[in-house]
Design a protein around this motif. Structure first.
Motif, PDB file in Angstrom:
ATOM      1  N   ALA A 243     -38.630  -4.788  18.554  1.00 34.38           N
ATOM      2  CA  ALA A 243     -37.316  -4.224  18.249  1.00 34.38           C
ATOM      3  C   ALA A 243     -36.293  -5.303  17.916  1.00 34.38           C
ATOM      4  CB  ALA A 243     -36.826  -3.389  19.430  1.00 34.38           C
ATOM      5  N   LYS A 244     -35.482  -5.051  16.877  1.00 34.35           N
ATOM      6  CA  LYS A 244     -34.413  -5.970  16.495  1.00 34.35           C
ATOM      7  C   LYS A 244     -33.075  -5.516  17.056  1.00 34.35           C
ATOM      8  CE  LYS A 244     -36.329  -7.674  12.162  1.00 34.35           C
ATOM      9  NZ  LYS A 244     -36.276  -7.512  10.716  1.00 34.35           N
ATOM     10  N   ASN A 245     -33.150  -4.506  17.940  1.00 34.88           N
ATOM     11  CA  ASN A 245     -31.920  -4.016  18.563  1.00 34.88           C
ATOM     12  C   ASN A 245     -32.191  -3.814  20.048  1.00 34.88           C
ATOM     13  OD1 ASN A 245     -33.166  -1.288  18.800  1.00 34.88           O
ATOM     14  ND2 ASN A 245     -33.016  -1.418  16.578  1.00 34.88           N
ATOM     15  N   GLY A 246     -31.142  -3.468  20.795  1.00 40.41           N
ATOM     16  CA  GLY A 246     -31.298  -3.362  22.243  1.00 40.41           C
ATOM     17  C   GLY A 246     -31.779  -2.013  22.735  1.00 40.41           C
ATOM     18  N   GLY A 247     -31.669  -0.990  21.897  1.00 41.17           N
ATOM     19  CA  GLY A 247     -32.106   0.327  22.343  1.00 41.17           C
ATOM     20  C   GLY A 247     -31.553   1.429  21.463  1.00 41.17           C
ATOM     21  N   ILE A 248     -31.977   2.652  21.769  1.00 39.36           N
ATOM     22  CA  ILE A 248     -31.583   3.815  20.966  1.00 39.36           C
ATOM     23  C   ILE A 248     -31.113   4.922  21.902  1.00 39.36           C
ATOM     24  CG2 ILE A 248     -32.308   5.405  19.134  1.00 39.36           C
ATOM     25  CD1 ILE A 248     -34.957   3.671  19.071  1.00 39.36           C
ATOM     26  N   VAL A 249     -30.050   5.596  21.499  1.00 40.54           N
ATOM     27  CA  VAL A 249     -29.642   6.820  22.195  1.00 40.54           C
ATOM     28  C   VAL A 249     -29.939   7.980  21.254  1.00 40.54           C
ATOM     29  CG1 VAL A 249     -27.745   8.103  23.217  1.00 40.54           C
ATOM     30  CG2 VAL A 249     -27.825   5.624  23.427  1.00 40.54           C
ATOM     31  N   PHE A 250     -30.872   8.836  21.645  1.00 46.57           N
ATOM     32  CA  PHE A 250     -31.162  10.031  20.860  1.00 46.57           C
ATOM     33  C   PHE A 250     -30.192  11.107  21.311  1.00 46.57           C
ATOM     34  CE2 PHE A 250     -35.048   7.593  20.808  1.00 46.57           C
ATOM     35  CZ  PHE A 250     -35.476   7.710  19.495  1.00 46.57           C
ATOM     36  N   LYS A 251     -29.165  11.313  20.487  1.00 50.63           N
ATOM     37  CA  LYS A 251     -28.040  12.143  20.887  1.00 50.63           C
ATOM     38  C   LYS A 251     -28.227  13.558  20.344  1.00 50.63           C
ATOM     39  CE  LYS A 251     -23.085  11.355  20.385  1.00 50.63           C
ATOM     40  NZ  LYS A 251     -22.126  10.467  19.732  1.00 50.63           N
ATOM     41  N   ASN A 252     -28.089  14.538  21.213  1.00 51.40           N
ATOM     42  CA  ASN A 252     -28.352  15.924  20.805  1.00 51.40           C
ATOM     43  C   ASN A 252     -27.215  16.554  20.017  1.00 51.40           C
ATOM     44  OD1 ASN A 252     -30.712  15.799  22.128  1.00 51.40           O
ATOM     45  ND2 ASN A 252     -30.367  17.620  23.368  1.00 51.40           N
ATOM     46  N   TYR A 253     -27.598  17.252  18.968  1.00 48.20           N
ATOM     47  CA  TYR A 253     -26.628  18.045  18.215  1.00 48.20           C
ATOM     48  C   TYR A 253     -27.184  19.438  18.016  1.00 48.20           C
ATOM     49  CZ  TYR A 253     -23.747  14.038  17.208  1.00 48.20           C
ATOM     50  OH  TYR A 253     -22.910  12.972  17.337  1.00 48.20           O
ATOM     51  N   THR A 254     -26.321  20.440  18.174  1.00 45.10           N
ATOM     52  CA  THR A 254     -26.734  21.813  17.918  1.00 45.10           C
ATOM     53  C   THR A 254     -26.619  22.101  16.433  1.00 45.10           C
ATOM     54  OG1 THR A 254     -25.290  22.148  19.783  1.00 45.10           O
ATOM     55  CG2 THR A 254     -26.587  24.018  19.072  1.00 45.10           C
ATOM     56  N   GLN A 255     -25.532  21.647  15.833  1.00 44.16           N
ATOM     57  CA  GLN A 255     -25.260  21.931  14.434  1.00 44.16           C
ATOM     58  C   GLN A 255     -25.323  20.643  13.633  1.00 44.16           C
ATOM     59  OE1 GLN A 255     -24.586  25.014  13.433  1.00 44.16           O
ATOM     60  NE2 GLN A 255     -24.385  25.953  15.448  1.00 44.16           N
ATOM     61  N   PRO A 256     -26.095  20.655  12.521  1.00 46.41           N
ATOM     62  CA  PRO A 256     -26.156  19.449  11.692  1.00 46.41           C
ATOM     63  C   PRO A 256     -24.792  19.093  11.103  1.00 46.41           C
ATOM     64  CG  PRO A 256     -27.354  21.278  10.670  1.00 46.41           C
ATOM     65  CD  PRO A 256     -26.990  21.710  12.050  1.00 46.41           C
ATOM     66  N   GLU A 257     -23.929  20.086  10.898  1.00 46.06           N
ATOM     67  CA  GLU A 257     -22.599  19.810  10.347  1.00 46.06           C
ATOM     68  C   GLU A 257     -21.802  18.937  11.324  1.00 46.06           C
ATOM     69  OE1 GLU A 257     -23.821  22.857  10.639  1.00 46.06           O
ATOM     70  OE2 GLU A 257     -24.054  23.585   8.589  1.00 46.06           O
ATOM     71  N   ALA A 258     -21.942  19.223  12.623  1.00 46.17           N
ATOM     72  CA  ALA A 258     -21.235  18.448  13.636  1.00 46.17           C
ATOM     73  C   ALA A 258     -21.720  17.005  13.627  1.00 46.17           C
ATOM     74  CB  ALA A 258     -21.444  19.075  15.013  1.00 46.17           C
ATOM     75  N   ALA A 259     -23.029  16.813  13.491  1.00 46.29           N
ATOM     76  CA  ALA A 259     -23.585  15.459  13.461  1.00 46.29           C
ATOM     77  C   ALA A 259     -23.046  14.702  12.255  1.00 46.29           C
ATOM     78  CB  ALA A 259     -25.109  15.526  13.413  1.00 46.29           C
ATOM     79  N   TYR A 260     -22.986  15.399  11.118  1.00 45.77           N
ATOM     80  CA  TYR A 260     -22.507  14.736   9.905  1.00 45.77           C
ATOM     81  C   TYR A 260     -21.065  14.264  10.077  1.00 45.77           C
ATOM     82  CZ  TYR A 260     -21.424  13.779   5.080  1.00 45.77           C
ATOM     83  OH  TYR A 260     -21.035  13.148   3.932  1.00 45.77           O
ATOM     84  N   LYS A 261     -20.225  15.117  10.681  1.00 48.87           N
ATOM     85  CA  LYS A 261     -18.817  14.740  10.892  1.00 48.87           C
ATOM     86  C   LYS A 261     -18.733  13.511  11.800  1.00 48.87           C
ATOM     87  CE  LYS A 261     -16.239  18.765   9.695  1.00 48.87           C
ATOM     88  NZ  LYS A 261     -17.207  19.870   9.544  1.00 48.87           N
ATOM     89  N   ASP A 262     -19.599  13.469  12.815  1.00 48.67           N
ATOM     90  CA  ASP A 262     -19.607  12.314  13.712  1.00 48.67           C
ATOM     91  C   ASP A 262     -20.075  11.055  12.987  1.00 48.67           C
ATOM     92  OD1 ASP A 262     -18.525  13.352  15.945  1.00 48.67           O
ATOM     93  OD2 ASP A 262     -20.324  13.346  17.177  1.00 48.67           O
TER      94      ASP A 262
END
Lengths: 543, 308
Positions: A243-262
């Motif tokens: 890994a070239k990074n320290g870690g991953i947070v798999f963050k839950n989204y109910t709506q893909p539109e909400a994820a896109y805005k984030d």
């Protein structure tokens, strides 16, 4: 009295509300694109709650699957750059007859709890996972191995808990015997179900499923149900993709539109897929952080060949004609906003053995030729077709467009036949109750053409929804399975694919694409043909 | 009063059992097989399918499954969802989030709604009253998702006061915006109900008496007018608390809040009988409790109403 105290409350509530909302805005300033990399930096990824506990043989759906892939590493995996097989835990896998394999492991691999990864870790894992009573959804992945019948009988309880085809020689060697030759067995070995399991697993599998211990580039940190799953880079990882990074947070989204805005506001770092309503504008919004590339998945419409109307060789012309009546270019560009790529074969590009244009002229839009072929073939039964699909997956628009295209270019009446959800439509398809046509799709399990062909169009193959059965196709497939090199297999499967163009059991429509993007906080975000980002290579910028 | 409460509590039992029974069978007659759906597009492995069904008791006749479920439910066991997690754990995780969201929305609609309604009712026909009627009509006619997206766009994307979605579902401060969206529709109703009720009661005999007695204005309005006008509002608020708890699906989706709405949506999608029933059971309890409180409040607000 009461009125006045209420008025005070209103003022107080509004003041609190304003203060709280103002505090909630964590302004993250974006830095320029060549900023320094923070090797310990953690980034977030759009995800959803996995359907099952996190065990390698228990993740068929994407959400759990891609997390398992970061936590576990099997004998081999696929190079994300070109989809080719590469060794991970395996030093080498040898065979002379495609039936008996000898596996040599590399030394130095450890699980996240410090215990070594050895031959026993693999054999125990596979035996456990294949066993019906352990309830692993991917258990039939082990069906090639000799002795599978004993641990996974068609009916009733298992008669053994070990497969006779697996033998541990010593810590770094084990042998696999298959029931028959499968030339591309090594390709299958890259699937997560074949991951090793540590000793700790077998003492309490249920508890383990909530906090897995793997051997992959990332180790498990926490699982907050419905909120996030966090993993951190494993510093003793022995694989080629540290890994070239320290870690991953798999963050839950109910709506893909909400994820896109984030994502657009840099509160989310890497997106899974752009939602349909933002497809038209995402390249503008994200600029060079927008991703648009081919994926190893295909959308088809299959014919219900088990219905009397569609049986018989003469109807192949009608099927070819219908394929030619579909204007793939226009539909992918307009209705699908360029999120799909028109198909010209039954295998998605990126898979080994993909051959452009196998479908030939039959995948080209030509209304005149379409009409001619349909007439030559005796016409569409009743001059009417219906396409069964599930209305919960965003398919309505394109099914209607395909029907329009067919209606306009051939005069055949065509209607979408929506079923309320995926389960209902699958139920109908599996019970073989479709009257003329149905939406089918295939997402690769491993990037080899055999996976798109043998498992979908082989006689009696489990995913053969069309009920297609061709002696020619089966003959080529059987020969291909006996070949001793993967290259030869891929070549022979191309001949089998050529047969599909003659019989047209399913019309290939288009290949899926990864339409995604990433935030200003990360760089070097690349996607593989499974549509997953290459997690270990993502670089988090220094803040 | 005590006997009335006891009778109401006893009445809850058949309502509760009836609702659970209805929900259980309704979820199970939906088409599709939740176990087979686990394989998605892929072919189902028949041996594994049979083993799964057996392990979850889904190979039993439906009535037997119902008896098993009810038997467990009465001992407080909500069963296990398809993903192996206890339904009671899911409820315990989701409820606090939605309770926060619903109470916040409830507080906003109660405080703002009653205040606006009170002032509009007192100044009937004046500019404030007219603008209240127009504004509330506007709120009632805008669907919640539209309002959600508008607020998200204004306050997060344009003004950058908040993040577009809620980053921590348990943080009250971050829940304010979704709560405003969630409560806005009811706020409009509360304001209108209060206004009408006030406007009507202001002409009542007891009001004339109160004014004639020379009571201070504050007391006339607070104790006599407002208290007597609250009965229809309280009725509405009582049922609305239940609706807020269950009806947050859309708002929770827009703002990515991980509450009851999120769990219910997924459970219905996956046709998970145990999870859907479990959540509905809790929501039914909330409804029943809220309507009991409303009925008891009647007696407090209007002493003429007595429960024997």
């Amino acid at each position: 009295m009461r009125g006045a105290s209420q008025a005070k409350w209103v003022v107080a509530a509004v003041a609190v509300a304003l203060a709280a909302t103002a505090c909630g805005s964590g302004g993250s300033s974006s830095s320029s694109s060549d900023s320094a990399v923070n090797a310990q930096g953690v980034f977030s990824y759009q995800s959803a709650e996995p359907q099952n506990p996190l065990q390698p043989a228990n993740a068929m759906e994407n959400q759990g699957g891609r997390i398992i892939k970061q936590l576990f590493k099997g004998l081999v995996d696929y190079d994300p750059a070109n989809g080719k097989l590469r060794n991970q835990v395996a030093e080498k896998i040898e065979t002379t007859d495609a039936k008996n394999y000898t596996v040599t492991l590399k030394a130095g691999w450890t699980f996240h709890d410090g215990t070594p990864v050895n031959a026993q870790s693999f054999v125990d894992s596979w035996n456990w996972s294949a066993n019906t009573k352990n309830g692993q959804i991917n258990s039939d992945w082990f069906s090639d191995i000799a002795g599978y019948d004993a641990v996974h009988p068609e009916k009733g309880d298992p008669t053994a808990d070990k497969m006779s085809g697996l033998k541990v020689v010593d810590d770094t060697h084990f042998t696999i015997e298959l029931t028959g030759p499968v030339s591309y067995f090594q390709y299958k070995l890259g699937y997560t179900a074949f991951s090793p399991l540590p000793k700790a697993f077998f003492t309490d599998p249920a508890k383990y499923g909530q906090s897995p211990i793997g051997n992959g580039p990332y180790k498990f940190v926490s699982w907050e149900h419905n909120k996030a799953i966090t993993v951190a880079a494993y510093d003793k990882y022995a694989g080629v993709d540290k890994a070239k990074n320290g870690g991953i947070v798999f963050k839950n989204y109910t709506q893909p539109e909400a994820a896109y805005k984030d994502l657009v506001s840099d509160n989310l770092d890497v997106l899974d897929q752009v939602d349909p309503s933002d497809l038209a504008s995402y390249k503008n919004d994200l600029g060079d952080r927008a991703v648009d590339q081919a994926q190893g998945a295909i959308q088809n419409i299959s014919f219900a060949l088990y219905q009397g109307d569609w049986k018989g060789q003469d109807k192949a012309k009608v099927r070819q004609g219908l394929s030619m009546a579909i204007d793939r270019d226009t539909i992918t560009k307009t209705v699908l906003n360029g999120s799909r790529q028109p198909a010209d074969s039954w295998v998605a590009p990126g898979a080994m053995g993909y051959k452009a244009g196998t479908c030939g002229e039959f995948c080209k839009f030509d209304p005149a030729k379409a009409k001619q072929l349909i007439t030559e073939g005796g016409g569409v039964p009743g001059n009417k077709i219906t396409i069964v699909y599930n209305s919960d997956g965003g398919h309505k628009e394109w099914v209607d467009a395909v029907c329009n295209s067919i209606r306009q270019s051939t005069g055949v009446e065509c209607l979408g036949d929506p079923k309320p959800d995926f389960k209902t439509s699958r139920d109908l398809i599996k019970k073989k109750q479709v009257s003329s046509m149905m939406r089918t799709g295939w997402v690769q399990d491993y990037p080899l053409n055999a996976n798109f062909l043998r498992d979908v169009y082989g006689s009696g193959a489990a995913a053969n929804d069309a009920g297609y059965s061709s002696p020619e196709f089966d003959k080529f497939a059987a020969e291909a399975d006996k070949a001793t090199t993967v290259e030869k297999t891929a070549e022979l499967y191309q001949q089998a694919e050529a047969q599909l163009a003659k019989d047209m059991p399913a019309i290939p429509l288009w290949y899926y694409k990864t339409t995604s993007g990433y935030s200003n906080n990360v760089q070097n975000v690349k996607f593989d043909s499974f549509g997953d980002p290459v997690f270990s290579q993502v670089e988090v910028k220094q803040k | 009063m005590g006997r009335y409460v006891a009778r109401r509590l006893l009445q809850m039992i058949p309502v509760f059992l009836g609702t659970v029974t209805l929900i259980f069978f309704m979820v199970h007659v939906l088409p599709g097989d939740p176990v087979a759906a686990m394989w998605g597009d892929k072919a189902v492995d028949p041996a594994q399918l049979a083993a799964f069904k057996h392990a979850r008791g889904l190979d039993q006749p439906l009535f037997q499954q119902y008896l098993d479920y009810m038997g467990k439910l009465l001992t407080g066991d909500f069963g296990v969802a398809m993903d192996g997690r206890k339904v009671s754990d899911k409820i315990a995780a989701a409820m606090p989030v939605t309770i926060r969201l619903a109470l916040l929305a409830f507080a906003i609609e109660l405080v703002l709604g009653v205040t606006i309604g009170l002032f509009a009712g007192l100044r009937r026909g004046k500019a404030f009253d007219k603008s209240t009627l127009v504004l509330t009509l506007l709120l009632i006619s805008i669907p919640v998702p539209v309002l959600g997206f508008i607020f998200q766009n204004i306050f997060a994307t344009q003004l950058k006061w908040v993040t577009p979605t809620v980053q921590d579902s348990m943080n009250m401060g971050q829940l304010v915006l979704p709560a405003i969206v969630l409560g806005s529709l009811s706020l409009a109703y509360v304001a209108r109900l209060t206004r009408t009720s006030i406007a009507e009661n202001i002409k009542a005999d007891y009001m004339r008496t109160a004014v004639a007695k020379g009571l201070p204005k504050r007391r006339v309005i607070g104790t006599h007018l407002l208290r007597n006008s609250m009965i229809p509002v309280v009725t509405f608020l009582g049922t609305d608390l239940g609706a807020l708890m269950g009806g947050a699906i859309v708002t929770e989706g827009i703002f990515n809040v991980k509450g009851v709405g999120f769990e219910l949506y997924h459970a219905i999608n996956l046709k998970e009988g145990a999870t859907v029933s479990g959540f509905v059971v809790v929501l039914v309890l909330v409804y029943l409790a809220a309507s009991l409180i409303v009925d008891l409040l009647y007696a407090v607000l209007d002493p003429r109403i007595r429960y024997a």
